[in-house]
Scaffold this motif. Sequence first.
Motif, PDB file in Angstrom:
ATOM      1  N   ASN A  31      22.954  90.755 -42.462  1.00  0.00           N
ATOM      2  CA  ASN A  31      22.562  90.070 -41.228  1.00  0.00           C
ATOM      3  C   ASN A  31      23.782  89.995 -40.319  1.00  0.00           C
ATOM      4  OD1 ASN A  31      22.346  87.668 -39.423  1.00  0.00           O
ATOM      5  ND2 ASN A  31      20.295  87.551 -40.333  1.00  0.00           N
ATOM      6  N   ILE A  32      23.720  90.636 -39.147  1.00  0.00           N
ATOM      7  CA  ILE A  32      24.876  90.710 -38.261  1.00  0.00           C
ATOM      8  C   ILE A  32      25.363  89.323 -37.825  1.00  0.00           C
ATOM      9  CG2 ILE A  32      23.424  91.109 -36.210  1.00  0.00           C
ATOM     10  CD1 ILE A  32      25.733  92.796 -35.058  1.00  0.00           C
ATOM     11  N   ARG A  33      24.419  88.450 -37.537  1.00  0.00           N
ATOM     12  CA  ARG A  33      24.785  87.102 -37.066  1.00  0.00           C
ATOM     13  C   ARG A  33      25.481  86.315 -38.182  1.00  0.00           C
ATOM     14  NH1 ARG A  33      23.236  84.178 -32.517  1.00  0.00           N
ATOM     15  NH2 ARG A  33      23.468  81.926 -32.784  1.00  0.00           N
ATOM     16  N   GLU A  34      25.000  86.528 -39.407  1.00  0.00           N
ATOM     17  CA  GLU A  34      25.594  85.840 -40.568  1.00  0.00           C
ATOM     18  C   GLU A  34      27.026  86.321 -40.826  1.00  0.00           C
ATOM     19  OE1 GLU A  34      24.736  85.803 -45.312  1.00  0.00           O
ATOM     20  OE2 GLU A  34      22.972  85.622 -44.001  1.00  0.00           O
ATOM     21  N   LEU A  35      27.248  87.629 -40.730  1.00  0.00           N
ATOM     22  CA  LEU A  35      28.589  88.177 -40.933  1.00  0.00           C
ATOM     23  C   LEU A  35      29.568  87.651 -39.883  1.00  0.00           C
ATOM     24  CD1 LEU A  35      27.979  91.947 -41.810  1.00  0.00           C
ATOM     25  CD2 LEU A  35      28.815  90.176 -43.334  1.00  0.00           C
ATOM     26  N   VAL A  36      29.134  87.621 -38.636  1.00  0.00           N
ATOM     27  CA  VAL A  36      29.987  87.120 -37.552  1.00  0.00           C
ATOM     28  C   VAL A  36      30.309  85.644 -37.788  1.00  0.00           C
ATOM     29  CG1 VAL A  36      30.150  86.688 -35.072  1.00  0.00           C
ATOM     30  CG2 VAL A  36      29.124  88.813 -35.901  1.00  0.00           C
ATOM     31  N   SER A  37      29.328  84.886 -38.193  1.00  0.00           N
ATOM     32  CA  SER A  37      29.530  83.457 -38.459  1.00  0.00           C
ATOM     33  C   SER A  37      30.534  83.228 -39.587  1.00  0.00           C
ATOM     34  CB  SER A  37      28.199  82.786 -38.807  1.00  0.00           C
ATOM     35  OG  SER A  37      27.295  82.875 -37.727  1.00  0.00           O
ATOM     36  N   LEU A  38      30.466  84.053 -40.626  1.00  0.00           N
ATOM     37  CA  LEU A  38      31.407  83.945 -41.743  1.00  0.00           C
ATOM     38  C   LEU A  38      32.838  84.263 -41.286  1.00  0.00           C
ATOM     39  CD1 LEU A  38      29.330  85.624 -44.603  1.00  0.00           C
ATOM     40  CD2 LEU A  38      30.093  83.230 -44.549  1.00  0.00           C
ATOM     41  N   ALA A  39      32.965  85.259 -40.421  1.00  0.00           N
ATOM     42  CA  ALA A  39      34.287  85.602 -39.893  1.00  0.00           C
ATOM     43  C   ALA A  39      34.844  84.473 -39.041  1.00  0.00           C
ATOM     44  CB  ALA A  39      34.207  86.888 -39.070  1.00  0.00           C
ATOM     45  N   ILE A  40      33.997  83.843 -38.247  1.00  0.00           N
ATOM     46  CA  ILE A  40      34.415  82.728 -37.389  1.00  0.00           C
ATOM     47  C   ILE A  40      34.923  81.559 -38.237  1.00  0.00           C
ATOM     48  CG2 ILE A  40      33.570  80.964 -35.771  1.00  0.00           C
ATOM     49  CD1 ILE A  40      31.619  83.177 -34.707  1.00  0.00           C
ATOM     50  N   LYS A  41      34.271  81.318 -39.384  1.00  0.00           N
ATOM     51  CA  LYS A  41      34.646  80.200 -40.266  1.00  0.00           C
ATOM     52  C   LYS A  41      35.911  80.475 -41.073  1.00  0.00           C
ATOM     53  CE  LYS A  41      29.874  78.612 -40.883  1.00  0.00           C
ATOM     54  NZ  LYS A  41      28.724  78.537 -41.831  1.00  0.00           N
ATOM     55  N   ASN A  42      36.339  81.748 -41.136  1.00  0.00           N
ATOM     56  CA  ASN A  42      37.503  82.102 -41.951  1.00  0.00           C
ATOM     57  C   ASN A  42      38.753  81.377 -41.454  1.00  0.00           C
ATOM     58  OD1 ASN A  42      39.908  83.945 -42.756  1.00  0.00           O
ATOM     59  ND2 ASN A  42      38.202  84.621 -44.025  1.00  0.00           N
ATOM     60  N   LYS A  43      39.528  80.863 -42.395  1.00  0.00           N
ATOM     61  CA  LYS A  43      40.687  80.022 -42.056  1.00  0.00           C
ATOM     62  C   LYS A  43      41.907  80.819 -41.580  1.00  0.00           C
ATOM     63  CE  LYS A  43      39.339  76.361 -45.266  1.00  0.00           C
ATOM     64  NZ  LYS A  43      39.699  75.622 -46.501  1.00  0.00           N
ATOM     65  N   LYS A  44      41.864  82.143 -41.698  1.00  0.00           N
ATOM     66  CA  LYS A  44      43.050  82.944 -41.330  1.00  0.00           C
ATOM     67  C   LYS A  44      43.220  83.096 -39.814  1.00  0.00           C
ATOM     68  CE  LYS A  44      43.059  85.612 -45.607  1.00  0.00           C
ATOM     69  NZ  LYS A  44      42.890  86.940 -46.236  1.00  0.00           N
ATOM     70  N   ARG A  45      42.192  82.750 -39.059  1.00  0.00           N
ATOM     71  CA  ARG A  45      42.238  82.761 -37.596  1.00  0.00           C
ATOM     72  C   ARG A  45      42.647  84.121 -37.023  1.00  0.00           C
ATOM     73  NH1 ARG A  45      44.781  76.805 -35.992  1.00  0.00           N
ATOM     74  NH2 ARG A  45      43.216  75.567 -37.077  1.00  0.00           N
ATOM     75  N   LYS A  46      42.127  85.159 -37.614  1.00  0.00           N
ATOM     76  CA  LYS A  46      42.358  86.505 -37.099  1.00  0.00           C
ATOM     77  C   LYS A  46      41.366  86.782 -35.966  1.00  0.00           C
ATOM     78  CE  LYS A  46      45.276  87.967 -40.414  1.00  0.00           C
ATOM     79  NZ  LYS A  46      46.592  88.610 -40.207  1.00  0.00           N
ATOM     80  N   LYS A  47      41.723  87.715 -35.090  1.00  0.00           N
ATOM     81  CA  LYS A  47      40.795  88.108 -34.036  1.00  0.00           C
ATOM     82  C   LYS A  47      39.557  88.750 -34.646  1.00  0.00           C
ATOM     83  CE  LYS A  47      43.514  88.561 -29.880  1.00  0.00           C
ATOM     84  NZ  LYS A  47      43.833  89.406 -28.711  1.00  0.00           N
ATOM     85  N   ILE A  48      38.446  88.605 -33.959  1.00  0.00           N
ATOM     86  CA  ILE A  48      37.176  89.138 -34.448  1.00  0.00           C
ATOM     87  C   ILE A  48      36.592  90.090 -33.404  1.00  0.00           C
ATOM     88  CG2 ILE A  48      34.834  88.612 -35.230  1.00  0.00           C
ATOM     89  CD1 ILE A  48      35.892  85.737 -35.848  1.00  0.00           C
TER      90      ILE A  48
END
Length: 277
Positions: A176-193
């Motif tokens: 699920n594209i929206r789910e993957l993006v949401s998981l990246a946003i929650k990641n604590k490493k604060r990398k660009k997405i």
Amino acid sequence: MSQIKLSENFIKSNVKLALNEDLYPSGDITSGLIKNNKIIEAKLISNQNAVIGGLLFVKYTFSLIDKKIKFIVKTKDGSFVKRNSIIAIIKGNKKNILIAERVALNFLSHISGIATKTNQFVKLAGKKCKICCTRKTIPNLRVIQKYAVKLGGGTNHRFNLSDEFLIKDNHIANSNIRELVSLAIKNKKRKKITVEVDTIKQLKKIIGLKFDRILFDNMSVKNLKLGVKLAKKYYQTEASGNINLKKIKSVAKTGVDRISVGGITHSAPAIDFKLEI
């Protein structure tokens, strides 16, 4: 690592590997035949119009063979030169100059080739749109190739898989594209997405989520214009996919912020140089 400055140690270690490849195990057995081994002067000349890159690689190639060889540069990395321009003068032992010649020219030809190809795209894209390289590089030469891109006026994309999130079609497949993006946003490493989409429908599924860049892949100019219009107030925009010198102007005119071009690293033709004794 958006601004690359190649250290002396990095350049020397790469030159040493290249010389070892060319000279192991018995050295230059042909130049060894020369008996009249006198001090000579040679001109390093470009046979093409080019953006020059890799002069320190050339300098250290000669100096690692013979510290007494003088390398006198007539231009600098990132400079545009016309055909038949003298790039440098080399003075020293004839045999040692011949031993170093091919490795020196290989570095100069390859780095200048990428810088020149990049610069062609940069000029056609205009000042408002950045030309970016990709990870489509020769293994173990990525830093050198990305340095060449910068010399040509381009922008470096991520250097490796740790630099930023780039959610592409194969990540999205069966997910699920929206789910993957949401998981990246929650990641604590604060990398660009960055999120890649190839349809307007995909874009609409994620628009409004808080990520950094939308990458439009293999879209028609018509759809790209629409995508940029929808996304530009939320994200930085980028286009990719089979973009060549014929297409670059029309893609840039869509208003996209960046265009990534794999060909500037994986398919840039080498510039032709000669050493004239």
